[in-house]
Design a protein around this motif. Structure first.
Motif, PDB file in Angstrom:
ATOM      1  N   ASP A  31       0.842  -1.187   0.000  1.00  0.00           N
ATOM      2  CA  ASP A  31       0.000   0.000   0.000  1.00  0.00           C
ATOM      3  C   ASP A  31       0.882   1.244   0.000  1.00  0.00           C
ATOM      4  OD1 ASP A  31      -1.996   1.741   0.115  1.00  0.00           O
ATOM      5  OD2 ASP A  31      -2.588   1.339   2.190  1.00  0.00           O
ATOM      6  N   PRO A  32       1.250   1.695  -1.172  1.00  0.00           N
ATOM      7  CA  PRO A  32       2.256   2.747  -1.276  1.00  0.00           C
ATOM      8  C   PRO A  32       1.694   4.141  -1.023  1.00  0.00           C
ATOM      9  CG  PRO A  32       1.541   2.057  -3.428  1.00  0.00           C
ATOM     10  CD  PRO A  32       0.743   1.266  -2.454  1.00  0.00           C
ATOM     11  N   CYS A  33       0.399   4.261  -0.807  1.00  0.00           N
ATOM     12  CA  CYS A  33      -0.180   5.588  -0.662  1.00  0.00           C
ATOM     13  C   CYS A  33      -0.392   5.941   0.798  1.00  0.00           C
ATOM     14  CB  CYS A  33      -1.522   5.657  -1.397  1.00  0.00           C
ATOM     15  SG  CYS A  33      -1.291   5.641  -3.161  1.00  0.00           S
ATOM     16  N   LEU A  34      -0.012   7.124   1.131  1.00  0.00           N
ATOM     17  CA  LEU A  34      -0.157   7.596   2.489  1.00  0.00           C
ATOM     18  C   LEU A  34      -1.433   8.426   2.575  1.00  0.00           C
ATOM     19  CD1 LEU A  34       1.686   7.381   4.962  1.00  0.00           C
ATOM     20  CD2 LEU A  34       2.588   9.630   4.366  1.00  0.00           C
ATOM     21  N   GLU A  35      -2.276   8.083   3.536  1.00  0.00           N
ATOM     22  CA  GLU A  35      -3.526   8.820   3.697  1.00  0.00           C
ATOM     23  C   GLU A  35      -3.268   9.963   4.671  1.00  0.00           C
ATOM     24  OE1 GLU A  35      -6.669   6.345   5.128  1.00  0.00           O
ATOM     25  OE2 GLU A  35      -8.204   7.535   4.106  1.00  0.00           O
ATOM     26  N   ILE A  36      -3.206  11.162   4.166  1.00  0.00           N
ATOM     27  CA  ILE A  36      -2.854  12.300   5.037  1.00  0.00           C
ATOM     28  C   ILE A  36      -4.081  12.750   5.819  1.00  0.00           C
ATOM     29  CG2 ILE A  36      -1.824  14.592   5.098  1.00  0.00           C
ATOM     30  CD1 ILE A  36       0.159  12.996   3.725  1.00  0.00           C
ATOM     31  N   THR A  37      -5.194  12.940   5.113  1.00  0.00           N
ATOM     32  CA  THR A  37      -6.459  13.113   5.838  1.00  0.00           C
ATOM     33  C   THR A  37      -7.426  12.077   5.280  1.00  0.00           C
ATOM     34  OG1 THR A  37      -7.130  14.809   4.277  1.00  0.00           O
ATOM     35  CG2 THR A  37      -6.203  15.585   6.332  1.00  0.00           C
ATOM     36  N   PRO A  38      -8.230  11.497   6.131  1.00  0.00           N
ATOM     37  CA  PRO A  38      -9.044  10.348   5.716  1.00  0.00           C
ATOM     38  C   PRO A  38      -9.896  10.641   4.488  1.00  0.00           C
ATOM     39  CG  PRO A  38      -9.211  10.686   8.078  1.00  0.00           C
ATOM     40  CD  PRO A  38      -8.446  11.834   7.532  1.00  0.00           C
ATOM     41  N   SER A  50       1.395   3.208 -13.919  1.00  0.00           N
ATOM     42  CA  SER A  50       0.658   3.955 -14.930  1.00  0.00           C
ATOM     43  C   SER A  50      -0.775   4.020 -14.438  1.00  0.00           C
ATOM     44  CB  SER A  50       0.763   3.271 -16.293  1.00  0.00           C
ATOM     45  OG  SER A  50       0.321   1.943 -16.185  1.00  0.00           O
ATOM     46  N   GLY A  51      -1.257   5.193 -14.315  1.00  0.00           N
ATOM     47  CA  GLY A  51      -2.618   5.341 -13.799  1.00  0.00           C
ATOM     48  C   GLY A  51      -2.619   5.659 -12.321  1.00  0.00           C
ATOM     49  N   VAL A  52      -3.796   6.085 -11.845  1.00  0.00           N
ATOM     50  CA  VAL A  52      -3.947   6.412 -10.432  1.00  0.00           C
ATOM     51  C   VAL A  52      -3.934   5.106  -9.633  1.00  0.00           C
ATOM     52  CG1 VAL A  52      -5.518   7.430  -8.744  1.00  0.00           C
ATOM     53  CG2 VAL A  52      -5.290   8.454 -11.017  1.00  0.00           C
ATOM     54  N   PRO A  53      -3.147   5.036  -8.558  1.00  0.00           N
ATOM     55  CA  PRO A  53      -3.077   3.794  -7.776  1.00  0.00           C
ATOM     56  C   PRO A  53      -4.456   3.375  -7.265  1.00  0.00           C
ATOM     57  CG  PRO A  53      -1.417   5.351  -7.048  1.00  0.00           C
ATOM     58  CD  PRO A  53      -2.257   6.064  -8.040  1.00  0.00           C
ATOM     59  N   ASP A  54      -4.665   2.070  -7.156  1.00  0.00           N
ATOM     60  CA  ASP A  54      -5.973   1.537  -6.771  1.00  0.00           C
ATOM     61  C   ASP A  54      -6.393   1.993  -5.376  1.00  0.00           C
ATOM     62  OD1 ASP A  54      -6.214   0.290  -9.142  1.00  0.00           O
ATOM     63  OD2 ASP A  54      -5.321  -1.610  -8.444  1.00  0.00           O
ATOM     64  N   GLY A  55      -5.416   2.179  -4.506  1.00  0.00           N
ATOM     65  CA  GLY A  55      -5.747   2.525  -3.122  1.00  0.00           C
ATOM     66  C   GLY A  55      -6.348   3.900  -2.952  1.00  0.00           C
ATOM     67  N   VAL A  56      -6.384   4.689  -4.027  1.00  0.00           N
ATOM     68  CA  VAL A  56      -6.887   6.052  -3.897  1.00  0.00           C
ATOM     69  C   VAL A  56      -8.389   6.062  -4.198  1.00  0.00           C
ATOM     70  CG1 VAL A  56      -6.687   8.391  -4.788  1.00  0.00           C
ATOM     71  CG2 VAL A  56      -4.655   6.960  -4.581  1.00  0.00           C
ATOM     72  N   SER A  80     -10.918   8.094 -12.255  1.00  0.00           N
ATOM     73  CA  SER A  80     -11.276   7.444 -10.983  1.00  0.00           C
ATOM     74  C   SER A  80     -11.283   8.414  -9.804  1.00  0.00           C
ATOM     75  CB  SER A  80     -10.309   6.297 -10.696  1.00  0.00           C
ATOM     76  OG  SER A  80      -9.004   6.804 -10.536  1.00  0.00           O
ATOM     77  N   VAL A  81     -10.816   9.639 -10.013  1.00  0.00           N
ATOM     78  CA  VAL A  81     -10.779  10.590  -8.891  1.00  0.00           C
ATOM     79  C   VAL A  81     -11.425  11.920  -9.298  1.00  0.00           C
ATOM     80  CG1 VAL A  81      -8.906   9.686  -7.478  1.00  0.00           C
ATOM     81  CG2 VAL A  81      -8.347  10.930  -9.549  1.00  0.00           C
ATOM     82  N   PRO A  82     -12.710  11.891  -9.611  1.00  0.00           N
ATOM     83  CA  PRO A  82     -13.361  13.081 -10.172  1.00  0.00           C
ATOM     84  C   PRO A  82     -13.485  14.251  -9.201  1.00  0.00           C
ATOM     85  CG  PRO A  82     -14.988  11.414  -9.651  1.00  0.00           C
ATOM     86  CD  PRO A  82     -13.657  10.788  -9.428  1.00  0.00           C
ATOM     87  N   GLU A  83     -13.238  13.994  -7.912  1.00  0.00           N
ATOM     88  CA  GLU A  83     -13.415  15.069  -6.928  1.00  0.00           C
ATOM     89  C   GLU A  83     -12.151  15.897  -6.728  1.00  0.00           C
ATOM     90  OE1 GLU A  83     -16.407  15.507  -5.099  1.00  0.00           O
ATOM     91  OE2 GLU A  83     -17.166  14.062  -6.567  1.00  0.00           O
ATOM     92  N   LEU A  84     -11.085  15.555  -7.448  1.00  0.00           N
ATOM     93  CA  LEU A  84      -9.796  16.212  -7.221  1.00  0.00           C
ATOM     94  C   LEU A  84      -9.878  17.731  -7.307  1.00  0.00           C
ATOM     95  CD1 LEU A  84      -6.756  14.439  -8.882  1.00  0.00           C
ATOM     96  CD2 LEU A  84      -7.494  14.471  -6.507  1.00  0.00           C
ATOM     97  N   GLN A  85      -9.210  18.357  -6.324  1.00  0.00           N
ATOM     98  CA  GLN A  85      -9.071  19.815  -6.366  1.00  0.00           C
ATOM     99  C   GLN A  85      -7.614  20.211  -6.497  1.00  0.00           C
ATOM    100  OE1 GLN A  85     -11.108  21.394  -2.943  1.00  0.00           O
ATOM    101  NE2 GLN A  85     -12.951  20.258  -3.456  1.00  0.00           N
ATOM    102  N   PHE A  86      -6.743  19.326  -6.028  1.00  0.00           N
ATOM    103  CA  PHE A  86      -5.309  19.607  -6.059  1.00  0.00           C
ATOM    104  C   PHE A  86      -4.588  18.375  -6.614  1.00  0.00           C
ATOM    105  CE2 PHE A  86      -1.107  19.226  -4.273  1.00  0.00           C
ATOM    106  CZ  PHE A  86      -0.582  20.506  -4.365  1.00  0.00           C
ATOM    107  N   LEU A  87      -3.737  18.599  -7.618  1.00  0.00           N
ATOM    108  CA  LEU A  87      -3.014  17.473  -8.206  1.00  0.00           C
ATOM    109  C   LEU A  87      -1.563  17.875  -8.426  1.00  0.00           C
ATOM    110  CD1 LEU A  87      -2.903  14.668  -9.522  1.00  0.00           C
ATOM    111  CD2 LEU A  87      -3.742  15.702 -11.642  1.00  0.00           C
ATOM    112  N   ASP A  88      -0.665  17.122  -7.797  1.00  0.00           N
ATOM    113  CA  ASP A  88       0.769  17.418  -7.937  1.00  0.00           C
ATOM    114  C   ASP A  88       1.423  16.309  -8.753  1.00  0.00           C
ATOM    115  OD1 ASP A  88       3.416  18.044  -7.740  1.00  0.00           O
ATOM    116  OD2 ASP A  88       3.386  18.445  -5.584  1.00  0.00           O
ATOM    117  N   LEU A  89       1.958  16.674  -9.935  1.00  0.00           N
ATOM    118  CA  LEU A  89       2.626  15.702 -10.799  1.00  0.00           C
ATOM    119  C   LEU A  89       4.083  16.100 -11.026  1.00  0.00           C
ATOM    120  CD1 LEU A  89      -0.244  15.293 -13.444  1.00  0.00           C
ATOM    121  CD2 LEU A  89       0.390  13.662 -11.673  1.00  0.00           C
ATOM    122  N   SER A  90       4.688  16.726  -9.988  1.00  0.00           N
ATOM    123  CA  SER A  90       6.074  17.174 -10.141  1.00  0.00           C
ATOM    124  C   SER A  90       7.014  16.000 -10.424  1.00  0.00           C
ATOM    125  CB  SER A  90       6.569  17.830  -8.850  1.00  0.00           C
ATOM    126  OG  SER A  90       5.798  18.949  -8.550  1.00  0.00           O
TER     127      SER A  90
END
Ligand code: NAG
Ligand code: NAG
Ligand code: NAG
Ligand code: NAG
Ligand code: NAG
Ligand code: NAG
Ligand code: NAG
Ligand code: NAG
Ligand code: NAG
Ligand code: NAG
Ligand code: NAG
Ligand code: NAG
Length: 842
Positions: A31-38, A50-56, A80-90
């Motif tokens: 589970d490589p994704c860290l949940e910062i706020t639930p 490739s693609g948004v990780p399943d855990g998101v 898969s993440v239509p609610e996104l307001q902030f996206l960082d792809l640096s």
């Protein structure tokens, strides 16, 4: 000899340990994704995916995918993440963004694409981003604006194109439609010239508040008119203009209207400039409110033209210029605020600065070579604020002579300087409201009432000024004072006496770190409006209710880092209801159960108390460093229990001793009885019966009992205390050992005397209990005539009816005697051991 099996066991242990170490890692990999706020904020960095990780989940609003290996974004990539307001792809190694990659992100407001070398950017790459406000395209290998497919992003407020290779500032037409744009950055690009028409897109519409950053470019020319009619909030030109061409380039700004213009360099690449030719002359045609000149060097002399074109600007900031003098000030200058930070003056250039007649705020700060204040400010009738902090000023006769006719001076900041001598003369600056002298060594305050004429002052900071308050009247005259800060100083005898007499408007008092050991009763009498008191880091041992009682408006009390042992009940009661924050951390608390009520109070007042983690027990030593709020109160309750139980034990012992004292003999018999008990089995039965009788019946016993029984056939052996007890042995022992233990039966001769004798009753009682314990000997009760039947029934109780016992009544009649003898011998014969002699006799 090597032990077989040792190796496998060791290996197993190592493997087990490894498993424990690795299992969390394995978890990470799974589970490589860290949940910062639930459910809404996730950070999944450094992935090869490739693609948004399943855990998101699809509820995610903020997603950080930076440092991942995404390479290429295809259409509906973020479906898969239509609610996104902030996206960082640096730094995601993205080289391609196909059409409609972000099309599902209608709510996205920030898109960061920093450090991706974009080679293929579809015409519709950013379609669907209908709410986008911030687009960061820093370091994306952009060379021009025209091929950037962002024309439809009408909601954009910030566009950052820093660190690219853009060579031309010609803004495409679509910028006219970006009416919300507030920030446009071309930081560190390759723009070499700006021509007329480049900024036309900004000219149209009523765009009033755009910040344009052109810093770190190499602009050699700005064509005159390029900025004409342009309105900007800010234009940043740091390290933007080639130094040799600076003067002519600046002329190209003619016609610009800007709130703040920043010209200069960065401190790490401060450029040498020559003012001789009127470097800033181009700025005469620029309309601005604030001018910032920063990090240029070479101004040591010949600065005559410095203000010639900016004399009507309301705010001027000169930062890190090494400016050594103010040579020319234009007549009728309209400068209201002037700041000179890190300039190179040796003396406060008060004379020249006095030519800025409209000056309201003057700051000359942060130059350690500025030492003298000999010139006078003169006739600055609008001057309100003077900040000369963080220099190395050393001067005396502060503070009236330095300010001639500056009647409006309200703020004077002389903090962080070297040494200032106050004389008490504030005649010219009587309207001062704020005076800050902190961290400057002072002479004057403490010795005599220097502040007498500052009747309006509301703020005084003399912290860390090496002041020692000796005069009772040190703060006299400060009748309006609201804030007094004097941390890090000292008081005569380390004692607060009546030092704050007339400061009845004071609401903040800081006397921390003043080595205080004692506070007098009357000290705070006048401070009924005080809201904040900081008396931390002193050496106070007590919190005397009488001292703090007048402070009924207090909201914040910092009593930390003193030597308080406890806050007694009386002290706690003086704390006013208005108190919001109380800090009593880092004192020397005594956590003995004697102060249980204090410890309980601490638990109750969790909200009021600050720095709870630093409230530690000091004594007793076995609880040293235990946190007070977490102190286990039950340990105190238990010892209260202990006390009561030991009282009970004590009472019991006393009662026991009393009983022992009273029933000594009885107990003694019982002891012997019990010890006899143990040896019973070893003994042979010597007597057929032990006779208990009253000494008054001895005659009857001898005549009617002993003679017939011992002389009869068969003969019986009776144990008689007057005959068979061993001399020299305590009578009690005799009763037990010779009587009970050596006899098969007990004969009780019950007469009126027997019933009255306590001794006999006692022997009878023992016989009864003995019978119960051993279950062997029978009791033969011989009741003589003239016995009170009622008393008899009471005494004998149940024994009379037990099967083993024999109840005989003696009557002095021959026929009765005959029956009596038959019965008695019958009982005595039961279980008799016949010895050899007796058998012969029979
Ligand atoms: C997160 O989402 C799960 C499932 O959708 C839900 O059960 C949980 O209550 C959510 N948590 C929060 C804090 O919204
Ligand atoms: C990333 O994944 C691809 C296959 O999806 C693989 O070929 C490549 O070697 C991986 N790169 C790294 C650094 O793991
Ligand atoms: C999110 O996913 C859940 C199922 O996991 C689904 O019921 C829900 O409708 C989805 N929400 C949106 C906005 O797509
Ligand atoms: C930048 O883009 C150009 C083509 O526009 C390409 O030739 C060059 O390799 C790219 N640079 C990097 C670092 O990707
Ligand atoms: C600006 O927007 C309007 C309406 O959205 C559109 O008709 C026009 O073509 C746009 N102009 C440019 C230069 O993109
Ligand atoms: C201009 O923008 C700044 C922030 O960038 C903001 O503080 C200010 O209020 C704005 N002014 C106007 C007139 O919109
Ligand atoms: C400042 O303004 C005054 C009049 O308002 C004008 O006479 C003077 O030339 C201006 N100075 C500069 C440097 O623009
Ligand atoms: C203060 O001025 C001196 C003399 O110009 C200069 O050498 C020094 O760097 C300045 N100090 C600071 C902190 O700017
Ligand atoms: C005085 O200057 C110092 C240092 O710049 C600053 O920290 C302090 O807040 C200033 N005092 C006042 C009252 O503004
Ligand atoms: C104390 O303050 C009052 C006004 O608050 C003033 O009238 C009185 O003169 C002051 N007394 C002293 C000794 O300064
Ligand atoms: C009291 O003063 C000390 C420094 O002397 C400071 O660390 C502390 O934060 C101050 N307390 C409050 C409540 O401001
Ligand atoms: C309590 O803590 C202090 C500072 O951490 C330490 O010096 C001291 O030895 C500790 N005392 C005990 C009894 O643990």
């Amino acid at each position: 000899m090597p032990r077989r099996g040792a190796l496998p066991v060791g290996t197993l242990l190592v493997l087990l340990q490894l498993a424990f170490v690795l299992s969390p890692l394995a978890g990470c990999l799974l589970d490589p994704c860290l949940e910062i706020t639930p459910n809404t904020t996730f950070r999944c960095t450094g992935l090869n995916i490739s693609g948004v990780p399943d855990g998101v989940p699809n509820t995610t609003q903020s997603l950080d995918l930076s440092f991942s290996n995404l390479k290429s974004l295809g259409s509906n990539y973020f479906a898969s993440v239509p609610e996104l307001q902030f996206l960082d792809l640096s730094r995601c190694h993205i080289h391609t963004i196909e059409d409609n990659s972000f099309v599902d992100l209608h709510r996205l407001s920030t898109l960061v694409l920093t450090a991706n070398s974009l080679q293929h950017l579809g015409k519709a790459a950013f379609h669907g981003l209908t709410s986008l406000k911030k687009l960061v395209l820093v370091e994306t290998n952009r060379t021009s604006l025209s091929e950037l497919p962002i024309g439809h992003l009408h909601t954009l407020e910030e566009l950052n194109l820093g660190h690219n290779s853009i060579t031309s500032l010609r803004l495409p037409k679509y910028f006219t439609n970006m009416t919300s744009l507030r920030h446009l950055s071309f930081f560190s690009n390759k723009i070499t010239s700006i021509s007329r028409g480049d900024l036309d897109a900004l000219r149209e519409g009523n765009r009033l508040n755009l910040t344009l950053v052109l810093s770190l470019n190499s602009i050699k020319s700005i064509e005159p008119g390029a900025f004409a009619g342009i309105h900007l909030a800010e234009l940043a030109l740091r390290s933007a203009l080639e130094s040799s061409m600076m003067q002519t380039s600046l002329q190209g700004l003619a016609g610009l209207q800007v709130s703040r213009l920043i010209v200069g360099a960065f401190s790490d690449r401060g450029r040498q400039q020559d003012f001789e030719g009127g470097l800033l002359n181009g700025l005469c045609q620029v309309q601005m409110e604030e001018f910032v000149l920063i990090c240029l060097r070479g101004f040591e002399d010949d600065t005559d033209t410095l203000f010639s074109c900016v004399g009507n600007v309301s705010t001027i900031r000169l930062v890190n210029l090494g400016l050594e003098e103010i040579s020319q000030v234009p007549v009728g200058s309209k400068v209201k605020q002037l700041e000179c930070k890190k300039c190179g003056f040796d003396d406060v250039p008060a004379l020249k600065l006095s030519l800025f007649k409209e000056l309201r705020v003057l700051r000359i700060t942060k130059n350690r070579s500025l030492k003298n204040f000999e010139q006078k400010f003169e006739g600055l009738s609008n001057l309100e604020v003077i900040d000369l902090s963080e220099n190395r000023l050393t001067f005396s006769r502060c503070c009236s002579p330095q300010f001639q006719n500056c009647p409006n001076l309200k703020h004077l900041n002389l903090s962080f300087n070297s040494y200032i001598r106050l004389t008490g003369d504030f005649i010219n600056v009587e309207n001062l409201l704020y005076l800050d002298l902190q961290h400057t060594t002072l002479f004057g305050p403490g010795s005599y009432p220097v502040f007498l004429s500052l009747q309006r002052l509301i703020y005084l900071d003399i912290s860390h000024t090496k002041t020692k308050v000796e005069s009772q009247c040190t703060f006299c005259g400060l009748n309006s004072l609201q804030v007094l800060k004097m941390a890090g100083n000292s008081f005569a005898d380390n004692k607060l006496a009546n030092n704050f007499k007339n400061l009845s408007h004071l609401h903040t008092l800081d006397i921390s770190s003043c080595k205080l050991e004692h506070v007098d009763q009357s000290t705070f009498h006048a401070l009924s409006e005080l809201k904040e008191l900081n008396i931390s880091n002193n050496k106070l041992l007590t919190f005397d209710p009488g001292v703090y009682q007048p402070l009924q408006a207090l909201r914040v009390l910092d009593f930390s880092r003193n030597q308080l042992i406890v806050l007694l009940d009386s002290a706690r009661e003086t704390l006013p209801d208005s108190l919001l924050l109380l800090d009593i951390s880092q004192n020397l608390f005594d956590c003995s159960c004697v102060y249980l009520d204090f410890l309980e109070w601490v638990k109750e007042k969790q909200e009021l108390l600050q720095n709870k983690e630093l409230m530690l027990c000091h004594t007793p030593s076995y609880v040293a460093n235990v946190s007070l709020p977490r102190f286990d109160l039950s340990s105190c309750h238990i010892s209260a229990g202990k006390i009561s139980s030991s009282v009970v034990v004590l009472l019991f012992v006393v009662v026991l001793l009393f009983l022992v004292y009273k029933y000594y003999f009885q107990l003694y018999y019982s002891v012997v009885l019990l010890s006899g008990c143990k040896h019973y089995a070893e003994r042979g039965d010597t007597y057929d019966a032990f006779v208990i009788h009253s000494s008054k019946d001895q005659e009857w016993v001898t005549k009617e009992l002993v003679e017939p029984l011992e002389g009869g056939r068969p003969p019986f052996h009776l144990c008689l205390y007057y005959r068979d007890f061993l001399p020299g042995v305590p009578i009690v022992t005799n009763i037990i050992q010779e009587g009970f233990l050596s006899s098969r039966n007990v004969i009780a001769v019950i007469s009126a005397d027997f019933l009255e004798s306590k001794w006999c009753s006692f022997e009878f009682d023992i016989a009864q209990s003995w019978q119960l314990v051993e279950g062997k000997a029978g009791i033969i009760m011989i009741v003589l005539e003239n016995v009170n039947k009622e008393l008899l029934r009471q005494r004998l109780g149940l024994s009379r009816y037990l099967r083993r016992n024999t109840y005989l009544e003696w009557k002095n009649k021959e026929i009765s005697k005959h029956i009596f003898w038959r019965q008695l011998t019958g009982v005595l014969l039961e279980g008799k051991n016949w010895n050899h002699e007796e058998t012969k006799l029979m």
